[in-house]
Enzyme design. Structure first.
Site: not given
Lengths: 274, 189
Positions: B12, B39, B132
């Site tokens: 991310s 992401h 995540d």
């Protein structure tokens, strides 16, 4: 946390067969990775204690089965999702269809109706809504009931308004709804040209001829064979020179119908050439 | 069925710089696919795969649904879809609810890949500001695969790899300059 170990691949196949035998819903052509993930999700959400108990409930409880179908299918959608797509509808596709005396549109897999209302807004702004009919169908009767209400969470309106503006919408988006507690109730005028009905793309046949068919982010859940079968159903349901619109990651390429379709630049919209 | 190997990289905030530094040193002869789940904002897909393609001679592409996964290819997950792996080693995309406020979710892909590749899977979690990927790594370990994370000390945003170290049984904590070497060694794994 639900994880993929709670149901085995064999158990997935057992459930698919049960549901086909018991209720006639055919999930055999669904992509297994997504389907398994959905089945595991329901298993965890509904706190089933064993596969045997889960299976028993699905087979023997028709009311639970309704929920099962609702949860197994993905019902995530937005108004004016992918604004550039709606821009192409507004400026390229619908003006062409506007020359017809009557416009029939099929939204296949309409879920909770956000796309149907988006479509109606564009048609209204182009002065075409009065001579259009939007057939919005889904496998799942529960979402159709929601769709027909034309109420969407107020919390989403900022996002939807941004999408609408990015898609070329000229008006104040809030003029289309009134706030009703936590919900935005859309202008009932938009609803008048919509027909909501269940339709199962796997097992039901063509039911009309359309000039525009939208089926966005449904085919991704099907395996290649079922994708081709459904594309054939769309082909059978589309007039010559009609348009077929798919999701941003879906395509008619590789399918038997592709030779009769020409893609509009940049968007996932194809025009039937013959 | 033959056993295939795969490397999945999740990241991310702060992960793009890592990829840009690591990709040039990845061996052209690797015998497994690399799948990148990061992401990012919607609608920037080709920009990311185009950028990464300039950093390696391996083939880099935004993956397509139902595409067969090929060894020696680097696949980038499109924005706004979850990526799942099918038993026949093809990709499936999924537009279901966000997981960890994210779509694509790293957890979703790590878990799905673990279900298919089992002990032949390596997942590497990079810099990021949410957790995540952590649950995904736990499942990877449960299935016998390997869990690697970027050394939080070297991460622009240390939260994601630090959470993984805290909660999952991590095999290796890698500095950026160590990553390519370990990835290249996977060929004979």
């Amino acid at each position: 946390m639900p994880h993929l170990l709670s149901i085995t691949d064999d158990e997935v196949e057992i459930l698919i067969n049960d549901v086909l035998d018991q209720y006639g819903y055919d999930f055999t052509g669904y992509s297994r990775a997504s389907l398994k993930r959905r089945l595991v999700r329901i298993y965890a959400l509904d706190k089933h204690v064993s596969f045997a108990e889960y299976r028993y409930k699905v087979i023997n409880d028709p009311i639970y089965f309704k929920r099962f179908v609702e949860q197994i299918t993905v019902n995530v959608t937005e108004m004016f999702r992918d604004p550039s797509f709606y821009k192409a509808l507004r400026y390229k596709v619908l003006p062409n269809l506007g020359t017809y005396p009557f416009i029939r549109i099929w939204l296949a897999g309409c879920s909770t109706g956000e796309e149907a209302f988006s479509m109606a807004i564009v048609l209204k702004e182009l002065g075409l809504l009065h001579k259009s009919l939007i057939y919005a169908t889904d496998i799942n009767p529960v979402v159709l009931e929601k769709a027909a209400e034309g109420m969407f969470p107020l919390s989403q309106m900022k996002q939807y308004s941004e999408n609408y503006i990015a898609s070329g919408g000229p008006k104040d988006f809030s003029s289309y709804y009134s706030a009703n507690y936590a919900m935005a109730k859309f202008d009932p005028e938009l609803r008048k040209k919509m027909i909501f009905s269940t339709h199962n793309l796997v097992s039901d046949h063509s039911f009309n001829e359309f000039q525009l068919i939208l089926c966005r982010n449904v085919l991704i859940y099907f395996d290649r064979d079922l994708q081709f079968k459904v594309l054939q159903l769309f082909d059978n349901s589309l007039e010559s020179l009609g348009y077929l619109a798919l999701g941003t990651k879906e395509t008619t390429d590789f399918s038997p119908i592709s030779k009769n379709y020409k893609r509009l630049e940049s968007e996932k919209i194809w025009r039937k050439t013959s | 069925m033959e056993n295939k190997t795969a490397l999945i990289i999740g990241g991310s905030a702060g992960s793009l710089d890592v990829l840009i530094r690591v990709l040039p040193d990845i061996d052209i002869n690797i015998q497994f696919p690399i799948v990148i789940v990061v992401h990012r904002k919607q609608g920037t897909d080709s920009i990311l795969s185009d950028l990464l393609a300039t950093k390696t001679t391996l083939r880099v592409k935004e993956l397509e649904e139902k595409e067969t996964i090929l060894d020696g290819c680097i696949y980038v997950v499109p924005s706004d879809y979850h990526l799942l792996i099918e038993k026949d080693y093809t990709f499936s995309l999924d537009y279901s609810e966000k997981v960890n406020y994210s779509r694509p979710s790293i957890d979703v892909t790590f878990q799905s890949a673990a279900d298919i590749y089992k002990d032949r899977l390596v997942c590497l979690l990079l810099s990021g500001s949410n957790a995540d990927g952590v649950n995904g790594l736990i499942m990877v370990k449960k299935m016998g695969g390997k869990a690697w994370v970027q050394d939080p000390e070297s991460a622009q945003v240390s939260y994601m790899p630090a959470q993984a170290i805290l909660k999952a049984n991590i095999d290796k904590v890698l500095k950026i300059e160590e990553m390519a070497g370990y990835i290249n060694a996977l060929t004979s794994y």
